[in-house]
Design a protein around this motif. Structure first.
Motif, short mmCIF file in Angstrom:
data_model
loop_
_atom_site.label_atom_id
_atom_site.label_comp_id
_atom_site.label_asym_id
_atom_site.label_seq_id
_atom_site.Cartn_x
_atom_site.Cartn_y
_atom_site.Cartn_z
N ASP A 1 -7.40 61.67 -45.03
CA ASP A 1 -8.76 62.24 -45.17
C ASP A 1 -9.22 61.95 -43.46
N VAL A 2 -8.32 62.32 -42.46
CA VAL A 2 -8.75 62.34 -41.21
C VAL A 2 -8.86 63.59 -40.49
N ASP A 3 -9.76 63.65 -39.58
CA ASP A 3 -9.69 65.00 -38.67
C ASP A 3 -8.64 65.05 -37.66
N ILE A 4 -8.07 66.15 -37.80
CA ILE A 4 -6.61 65.97 -37.03
C ILE A 4 -6.78 67.18 -35.72
N THR A 5 -8.01 67.78 -35.77
CA THR A 5 -8.43 68.97 -35.04
C THR A 5 -8.10 68.55 -33.43
N ASP A 6 -8.37 67.61 -32.94
CA ASP A 6 -8.32 67.46 -31.36
C ASP A 6 -6.91 66.68 -30.94
N GLY A 7 -5.92 66.43 -32.11
CA GLY A 7 -4.67 66.07 -32.11
C GLY A 7 -4.48 64.69 -31.90
N ARG A 8 -5.67 63.73 -31.74
CA ARG A 8 -5.44 62.30 -31.43
C ARG A 8 -5.31 61.43 -32.59
N GLN A 9 -5.84 62.11 -33.71
CA GLN A 9 -5.23 61.18 -34.89
C GLN A 9 -4.34 61.93 -35.88
N LYS A 10 -3.44 61.26 -36.75
CA LYS A 10 -2.63 61.55 -37.45
C LYS A 10 -2.89 61.25 -38.86
N ARG A 11 -2.49 62.25 -39.71
CA ARG A 11 -2.83 61.88 -41.31
C ARG A 11 -1.56 60.83 -41.64
N GLY A 12 -1.95 60.10 -42.59
CA GLY A 12 -1.08 59.10 -43.07
C GLY A 12 0.25 59.83 -43.50
#
Ligand SMILES: [Cu+2]
Length: 727
Positions: A361-372
């Protein structure tokens, strides 16, 4: 995209022809000769060709070439497995890729490639050159020829190839033989083992050429570790590894259920004997011709067959003396436990000792975060540059392949080659591939089971309702039809049969009749509404003869298609042909198509520009295996359709032509972000909710979920017809 001439295309293509034959031998039915620097041609050799003067391709020594190739590369002999699962083979591939990457023109690339071609393992050569042609923007217009035609011996049992050889010998001595005609050998239902062994009831699927070609291309697009210096890693690489292989297991299980076999059982005890043996009947095209080979156990030039595995073989520690990276069963167990430990804790520990939280449950739109799921995939696959901690979480998936592929000769003292599990073009033939991947998927599912279930708010789409759903095969409603059909390919492009004539193999394989989905949907939002239409297929009945609860059925849902549609206000009828599926492609480009520029009877000049580039990057589920086999009397399946908000789900990105986008669901889009922001496999990636809006709306089966307006489920039958008649 760079535009390339047909000549450049052809000259590059001939480097792939007959990878085991030295380049100084003529190709294309003795009509093409490479003019090589004299040092590369044995003294006294002059190519023999037919009456016409041949086409000449000039090769010059490139000044960028090192005098000798590094030992890392030359210690992988020709005529033996090259395995992306083996870390030092990946390092060797990176060396060759970097070497080819120095080229700035097509001529230069051809010169460098031609000069090293005979020095290195032929699979390594084909892999590295394909890698550059697919990914380096300078060369991207150049297409890679079919892997099936390049390496027929990886796809066709050796007895069929021997029969082709004897046919050639006979026709060479036959004065009445028409030299202009191709020689054709039939390859019917000859599989590696007999049908009386139950696992072999699905051999037609495991040993299918398209399935194995897809797997080769997939690992070309998403390799561990390998990257061009100018590239960023593919978007959501770890997640797509999880998703593609989950879908492979789902589709394999559907095939098994079609022939009355239980779903595949995971391989989770590495200390128990592996029940299923495998004897591929595949042979390497040539013996080792590399004079600089190093004679140590595991590099035996006398081995011309792929390694085999007896029933009830114990996995052993991989300790071949020629490897810098041995692996023990105990290490694999440790990595598995660490991965599971992190999954159950909800975080991994990176190399600096910092926690890396795992959540989808993370926002991946800007590409900085990755899903588990993406992080776990990177730790698993495992990419030493992407893994949160390669030294700690190890290299579980790859080394599992290696342990299995070497189980018959773990220390190499029998001088046997690795088994088919070591090569992405052959691994899917072996029943253990699916048991291994079911185990891997089980670990991923341990993670997915810890994610909160989707709420009604996650699932529904206000103002859009699906009112009817069906499929049609010709005039027949709600049935899909499968059966055997045939396809020819040109084996003489890959193997030297000792004739200038074309030698073709005519294979029987599973296919289905083309069909359409029909969806009726209402849009009451008051204006046009763009939706993602997501279509899935699963069997309805379990082996006990009961309708499956969603908990049992969830991991069987195979994605069939996903597309964007603009609903006009009011009623809409969507008719979608099966041929446009976002998971599948129709096939690879053959040597002949690349040579002539003609595909499907249409020359390049008359095709819409960009069509070839768009459609044929090689990666994609084979269209002919889109539909599971089903049963002669008809087997109960369900089609599920869901519409979601395209504006919310789409990954923003540059508009314009996208490359290699025709199978984006399983293969992503070249140089672009994965087009759909939702977790891959949505909505089946998580456990189903127990209830929807009220306790009365319990979710037991898929129909209970599909009471939401933007979903629909519909029963169909899949009928296996035997021979598919020509119409
Ligand atoms: Cu794979």
């Amino acid at each position: 995209m760079a535009r390339h001439t047909t000549n450049e295309q052809r000259e590059m293509m001939y480097l792939f022809e007959r990878p085991s034959d030295p380049l100084y031998m003529p190709r294309a039915g003795n009509t093409i000769v490479f003019n090589l620097p004299s040092a590369d041609v044995p003294s006294g050799f002059a190519p023999r060709f037919g009456g016409e003067p041949p086409g000449v391709i000039n090769v010059e020594t490139d000044r960028n070439l090192p005098g000798t190739l590094p030992n890392l590369v030359t210690r992988i002999p020709r005529g033996s497995p090259f395995s992306l699962n083996i870390r030092e083979h990946r390092q060797a591939a990176q060396v060759i890729i970097d070497m080819l990457q120095k080229a700035t023109t097509v001529d230069q690339l051809r010169n460098i490639a031609a000069s090293i071609r005979e020095e290195i393992n032929e699979t390594l050569f084909v892999y590295a050159l394909s890698f550059i042609l697919t990914r380096n923007k300078l060369f991207r217009g150049l297409r890679v020829p079919s892997i099936l035609e390049t390496f027929p011996s990886r796809f066709i049992p050796s007895n069929i190839i021997d029969r082709a050889r004897s046919m050639v010998n006979r026709e060479n001595s036959n004065r009445n033989s028409d030299e202009s005609q191709a020689l054709v050998i039939n390859h019917d239902q000859d599989f590696s083992g007999l049908r009386s062994r139950l696992e072999n009831r699905v051999a037609y699927w495991r040993e299918d050429f398209g399935l194995n070609a897809h797997h080769w291309h997939w690992h070309l697009v998403f390799p561990s570790d390998l990257l061009l210096p100018t590239e960023t890693p593919p978007d959501r690489k770890g997640e797509i590894f999880y998703y593609m292989h989950q879908q492979i297991v789902a589709r394999y299980d559907m095939e098994r259920m079609s022939v009355g076999l239980p779903r595949v059982v995971k391989l989770d005890n590495l200390r128990e004997p592996v029940p299923d043996g495998y004897f591929s009947k595949l042979r390497f095209d040539n013996a080792d011709t590399n004079p600089n080979r190093i004679m140590v156990p595991g590099l035996n030039p006398n081995a011309t067959l792929w390694g085999t595995r007896q029933d009830n073989t114990l996995l052993g520690n991989y300790t071949r003396l020629n490897t810098f990276f041995p692996v023990d069963v105990a290490e694999l167990e440790l990595w598995r436990d660490r991965l599971l430990d992190g999954i159950h804790q909800g975080f991994f520990i990176n190399a600096q000792g910092t926690r890396v939280p795992l959540s989808d449950d993370v926002d991946i739109t800007d590409g900085r975060q990755k899903r588990g799921i993406d992080i776990i995939g990177d730790a698993f696959e495992a990419d030493q540059f992407l893994s949160p901690n390669y030294g700690y979480y190890g290299d579980m998936h790859n080394f599992g392949h290696v342990l299995i592929a070497s189980a018959h000769d773990p220390d190499g003292t029998h001088g046997e080659n690795l088994g088919v599990m070591s090569d992405s073009a052959t691994a899917m033939r072996d029943p253990i591939f699916y048991r291994w991947h079911k185990h891997i998927d089980w670990i991923f599912q341990q993670y997915k089971a810890r994610m909160p279930v989707y709420t009604v708010a996650d699932l529904q789409l206000e103002g859009v309702s699906i009112t009817r759903l069906g499929v049609a095969t010709g005039n027949v409603a709600d049935e899909l039809h499968t059966g055997w059909t045939r396809r020819e390919f040109e084996a003489s492009r890959g193997i030297d049969f000792g004739t200038a004539r074309s030698v073709r193999i005519d294979m029987q394989h599973l296919d289905h009749k083309p069909f359409d989905y029909h969806i009726l949907a209402n849009n009451s939002t008051g204006g046009p509404k763009q939706v993602y239409v997501r279509i899935f297929l699963a069997p309805k009945i379990n082996p006990s003869g009961m309708e499956m609860p969603l908990l049992e059925q969830r991991l069987l849902w195979a994605e069939m298609d996903k597309f964007v549609f603009t609903l006009k206000p009011g009623a809409n009828h969507i008719k979608r042909p099966s041929s446009q599926s976002s998971v599948a492609i129709t096939g690879e480009l053959t040597f002949r198509e690349l040579e002539t520029g003609i595909r499907g009877g249409i020359p390049a000049s008359e095709r819409p520009p960009g069509e070839l580039e768009e459609d044929f990057c090689g990666c994609g589920w084979p269209q002919h295996l889109l539909v599971p086999r089903g049963r002669p009397e008809g087997m109960d399946f369900q089609i599920f359709v869901m519409m979601t908000d395209y504006e919310e789900d789409r990954m923003p990105g540059p508009s314009g032509a996208r490359q290699c986008a025709s199978a984006s669901s399983y293969c992503g889009v070249l140089d672009s972000r994965y087009p759909d922001k939702r977790p891959m496999g949505f909505p089946f990636d998580r456990l189903p909710p127990r209830e929807l809006r009220t306790p009365r709306e319990q979710v037991i089966t898929i129909s209970d979920l599909a009471i939401l307006d933007n979903m629909f489920v519909h029963d169909i039958k899949i009928r296996f017809l035997g021979e598919l008649s020509e119409e």
